[in-house]
Design a protein around this motif. Structure first.
Motif: not given
Length: 195
Positions: A47-60, A66-71, A82-88
């Motif tokens: 989860g920490r890795m995904l959080w840090r990745l999201a921070e890097m993606l947000l400004e771009k 938007e970023i999603e991690n549940n659908l 269907y897959c449930v990606p860790d983040l998309f």
């Protein structure tokens, strides 16, 4: 004399079966290459890795995305997979749904963090599914092998491009999401589980 036959059960799709399964708490269900897969909730470091990745993606993020991690993300309209990606990343209007999966056509980026229980799916099966779905960018964060791999340019069900760097290095994502992913910002690999 007449006999009453029991009503025949209606044939269900694999997706209907998956959606009706009694899923234990802290698990999620996916259909990958025609098989129902149940995965446990990831670790805290995952989860920490995904959080840090999201921070890097947000400004771009492109405007309206938007970023999603549940659908889940469908493989194709005519597929049960269907897959449930860790983040998309997808447009906001696509994510604002009452459904549990979204169509892949507008998903521009998916990321998976490899864990011991997901190695084959993340490294092989999901790479194939995401390429077949035409998702432009797939980032594989692999703490078990201490590397990051970016797959891009999906053509006829396979990614033509691949760029791999060791843990601690950076990967520049191309359009449509030109973010710089710096894995030195991810948590330390000290004490990580081994494959």
């Amino acid at each position: 004399m007449t006999a009453t036959l029991p009503e025949a059960e209606v044939a269900k799709t694999l997706r209907e079966v998956a959606h009706e399964l009694p899923v234990p708490d802290q698990y999620r269900v996916e259909i990958i290459e025609g098989a129902i897969v149940m995965s446990p909730t990831p670790s805290g470091m995952h989860g920490r890795m995904l959080w840090r990745l999201a921070e890097m993606l947000l400004e771009k993020l492109p405007e309206g995305y938007e970023i999603e991690n549940n659908l889940g993300v469908d493989k194709a309209p005519d597929s049960d997979d269907y897959c449930v990606p860790d983040l998309f990343v997808a447009p906001r209007h696509v994510l604002e749904t009452w459904e549990t999966e979204v169509p892949p056509m507008e998903v521009i980026f998916v990321a998976e963090v490899v864990s011991r229980s997901s190695q084959a799916h993340d490294r092989v099966s999901k790479r194939k599914v995401y390429a077949e779905a035409g998702i432009p960018l797939y980032l594989l964060i692999d703490p078990l092998e201490a590397r990051l791999a970016l797959f891009y340019q999906p053509v006829r069900g396979a990614y033509r491009g691949e760029h791999t760097v060791p843990w601690g290095d950076k990967i520049q994502l191309p359009e449509p999401l030109p973010a710089l992913v710096d894995s030195s910002r991810f948590p330390s690999l000290e004490g990580r589980p081994r494959p």
